[in-house]
Design a protein around this motif. Structure first.
Motif, PDB file in Angstrom:
ATOM      1  N   TYR A  36      16.963   5.468   3.043  1.00 28.38           N
ATOM      2  CA  TYR A  36      17.126   6.002   1.681  1.00 28.38           C
ATOM      3  C   TYR A  36      15.791   6.236   0.979  1.00 28.38           C
ATOM      4  N   CYS A  37      14.681   5.928   1.656  1.00 27.87           N
ATOM      5  CA  CYS A  37      13.376   5.881   0.973  1.00 27.87           C
ATOM      6  C   CYS A  37      13.008   7.192   0.282  1.00 27.87           C
ATOM      7  N   TYR A  38      12.700   7.080  -1.024  1.00 23.76           N
ATOM      8  CA  TYR A  38      12.278   8.258  -1.788  1.00 23.76           C
ATOM      9  C   TYR A  38      10.769   8.495  -1.654  1.00 23.76           C
ATOM     10  N   ALA A  39      10.058   7.493  -1.152  1.00 19.09           N
ATOM     11  CA  ALA A  39       8.591   7.584  -1.140  1.00 19.09           C
ATOM     12  C   ALA A  39       8.087   8.772  -0.326  1.00 19.09           C
ATOM     13  N   ARG A  40       8.870   9.186   0.651  1.00 18.88           N
ATOM     14  CA  ARG A  40       8.473  10.336   1.479  1.00 18.88           C
ATOM     15  C   ARG A  40       8.276  11.593   0.628  1.00 18.88           C
ATOM     16  N   ARG A  51       7.924  12.821   9.597  1.00 18.19           N
ATOM     17  CA  ARG A  51       8.260  11.757  10.559  1.00 18.19           C
ATOM     18  C   ARG A  51       8.199  10.411   9.839  1.00 18.19           C
ATOM     19  N   TRP A  52       8.910  10.340   8.744  1.00 13.92           N
ATOM     20  CA  TRP A  52       8.866   9.149   7.895  1.00 13.92           C
ATOM     21  C   TRP A  52       9.257   7.897   8.690  1.00 13.92           C
ATOM     22  N   GLY A  53       8.405   6.892   8.621  1.00 13.11           N
ATOM     23  CA  GLY A  53       8.679   5.661   9.365  1.00 13.11           C
ATOM     24  C   GLY A  53       7.941   5.598  10.689  1.00 13.11           C
ATOM     25  N   THR A  81       3.621   1.076  -4.566  1.00 10.48           N
ATOM     26  CA  THR A  81       4.586   1.907  -5.309  1.00 10.48           C
ATOM     27  C   THR A  81       5.212   2.977  -4.414  1.00 10.48           C
ATOM     28  N   VAL A  82       4.481   3.387  -3.353  1.00  8.11           N
ATOM     29  CA  VAL A  82       5.052   4.383  -2.438  1.00  8.11           C
ATOM     30  C   VAL A  82       4.856   4.011  -0.960  1.00  8.11           C
ATOM     31  N   THR A  83       4.628   2.736  -0.735  1.00  7.15           N
ATOM     32  CA  THR A  83       4.517   2.221   0.631  1.00  7.15           C
ATOM     33  C   THR A  83       4.749   0.727   0.533  1.00  7.15           C
ATOM     34  N   ASP A  84       5.086   0.087   1.652  1.00  5.07           N
ATOM     35  CA  ASP A  84       5.167  -1.373   1.576  1.00  5.07           C
ATOM     36  C   ASP A  84       3.792  -1.932   1.912  1.00  5.07           C
ATOM     37  N   PRO A  85       3.167  -2.631   0.965  1.00  2.00           N
ATOM     38  CA  PRO A  85       1.795  -3.113   1.198  1.00  2.00           C
ATOM     39  C   PRO A  85       1.718  -4.203   2.261  1.00  2.00           C
ATOM     40  N   THR A 114       7.554  -5.736  -2.221  1.00  6.07           N
ATOM     41  CA  THR A 114       7.580  -5.722  -0.753  1.00  6.07           C
ATOM     42  C   THR A 114       8.956  -6.078  -0.201  1.00  6.07           C
ATOM     43  N   LYS A 115       9.089  -5.838   1.104  1.00  4.80           N
ATOM     44  CA  LYS A 115      10.271  -6.309   1.827  1.00  4.80           C
ATOM     45  C   LYS A 115       9.835  -7.275   2.925  1.00  4.80           C
ATOM     46  N   SER A 116       8.618  -7.735   2.870  1.00  8.26           N
ATOM     47  CA  SER A 116       8.092  -8.499   4.000  1.00  8.26           C
ATOM     48  C   SER A 116       7.643  -9.914   3.650  1.00  8.26           C
ATOM     49  N   GLY A 275      10.474   1.249  -8.245  1.00  9.20           N
ATOM     50  CA  GLY A 275      11.015   2.510  -7.756  1.00  9.20           C
ATOM     51  C   GLY A 275      11.657   2.306  -6.410  1.00  9.20           C
ATOM     52  N   SER A 276      11.294   3.116  -5.465  1.00  7.11           N
ATOM     53  CA  SER A 276      11.979   3.055  -4.177  1.00  7.11           C
ATOM     54  C   SER A 276      11.250   2.219  -3.154  1.00  7.11           C
ATOM     55  N   SER A 277      10.015   1.858  -3.430  1.00  6.82           N
ATOM     56  CA  SER A 277       9.221   1.277  -2.365  1.00  6.82           C
ATOM     57  C   SER A 277       9.426  -0.218  -2.224  1.00  6.82           C
TER      58      SER A 277
HETATM   59  S1  SF4 Z   1       9.845  -0.430   2.505  1.00  9.57           S
HETATM   60 FE1  SF4 Z   1       9.803   0.820   0.667  1.00  9.57          FE
HETATM   61  S2  SF4 Z   1       8.216   2.370   1.057  1.00  9.57           S
HETATM   62 FE2  SF4 Z   1       8.750   1.444   3.014  1.00  9.57          FE
HETATM   63  S3  SF4 Z   1      10.274   2.826   3.884  1.00  9.57           S
HETATM   64 FE3  SF4 Z   1      11.356   1.182   2.797  1.00  9.57          FE
HETATM   65  S4  SF4 Z   1      11.734   1.943   0.724  1.00  9.57           S
HETATM   66 FE4  SF4 Z   1      10.164   3.240   1.681  1.00  9.57          FE
END
Ligand code: SF4
Length: 278
Positions: A36-40, A51-53, A81-85, A114-116, A275-277
């Motif tokens: 679903y990532c909007y950052a692309r 080639r997102w991802g 904000t537009v990537t996972d750091p 983050t998601k990490s 946002g989306s990141s």
């Molecule tokens: S972690 Fe965030 S920036 Fe990375 S792909 Fe997922 S939504 Fe996009």
């Protein structure tokens, strides 16, 4: 995964987002590859976008630029904000860690998303500067299988939960981002119950946000096409009321990420726009 090193002209970019004055994104692209990532939509690098991802660009001269820029700014820097750091490449390059050192040691306020669980590697810096920093975790579901489908390259929710608990216990301000909420996918009572419970037990603010339909989601082969099409007639109001009521009962501060389609809500305090990141 394709990784390329690039040189950039600036480390920080101005942010028009509420409560965030500057954005810092050490990488372009994100190997978490959330469907679903909007950052692309916010990169002009064709290869990354298409080639997102699969493609990540590393801003190899980021730290030398940041050292110069950080002394001239005032306000909050949003990290990721537009990537996972804290995507996997960070364990090799350490650009997020070095950036935090530069910013926080100069007294600049920082908000991380983050998601990490890799973020706990930097617990020493975060704890030392806890008055200047907050850390947000995006958790869309606690169901590992669903998370693998939605966020194929991201760490499992259990890792995020552990990291959230660890940082919160260490006294770092934390928040939880429940978004995007996707009709028929992660909007069930059980998800709401679990995420509000997690926010309560970690003393985190809960931000929530609906799926914002973007043209790429409407492509015939996109896995979210059906869900995206169903957002229009969806009972968002009822959903939000249910969520907010649950938060109220459990003593959780709860905030909307957007109003309507894409209008940001002004936030108060240190917490940033999300946002989306991340
Ligand atoms: S972690 Fe965030 S920036 Fe990375 S792909 Fe997922 S939504 Fe996009």
């Amino acid at each position: 995964m394709i990784v390329r090193e690039i040189r950039v002209r600036r480390a920080l970019t101005r942010s028009g987002l509420p409560d965030i004055d500057y954005a810092l994104n050490p990488y372009i692209g994100c190997s978490h590859g959330c469907i679903y990532c909007y950052a692309r939509l916010y990169t002009d690098k064709k290869e990354v976008k298409e080639r997102w991802g699969e493609v990540v660009l590393v801003k190899i001269n980021l730290i030398e630029l940041l050292r110069r820029e950080a002394s001239r700014i005032r306000g909050v820097v949003g990290v990721g904000t537009v990537t996972d750091p804290y995507q996997p490449i960070e364990s090799e390059y350490g650009l997020t860690r070095e950036s935090l050192k530069v910013l926080l040691r100069r007294g600049v306020r920082v908000s991380i998303q983050t998601k990490s669980g890799l973020v706990t590697r930097d617990k020493d810096i975060l704890v030392e500067h806890r008055g200047l920093v907050d850390v947000g975790f995006t958790i869309t579901t606690l169901d590992e299988e669903m998370a693998r489908w939605l966020e194929p390259g991201a760490p499992p929710p259990s890792e995020r939960v552990r990291a959230l608990e660890e940082l919160s216990s260490a006294g770092v301000r934390t928040w939880l981002f429940y978004g995007p909420v996707i009709p028929g996918i992660n909007d069930g009572d059980e998800v709401v119950e679990e995420l509000v419970g997690l926010a309560a037990s970690t003393g985190s603010i809960l931000y929530y946000d609906s799926l914002h339909v973007k043209p790429f989601m409407l492509a015939p082969e996109h896995p979210l096409r059906e869900a995206a099409l169903s957002t229009r007639g969806y009972g968002w109001r009822r959903f939000w009321e249910r969520l907010v009521e649950k938060c109220r009962k459990m003593g959780v501060k709860c905030r909307e990420g957007f109003t309507g389609d894409a209008v940001p809500v002004k936030r108060t305090g240190l917490m940033k726009w999300v946002g989306s990141s991340g």
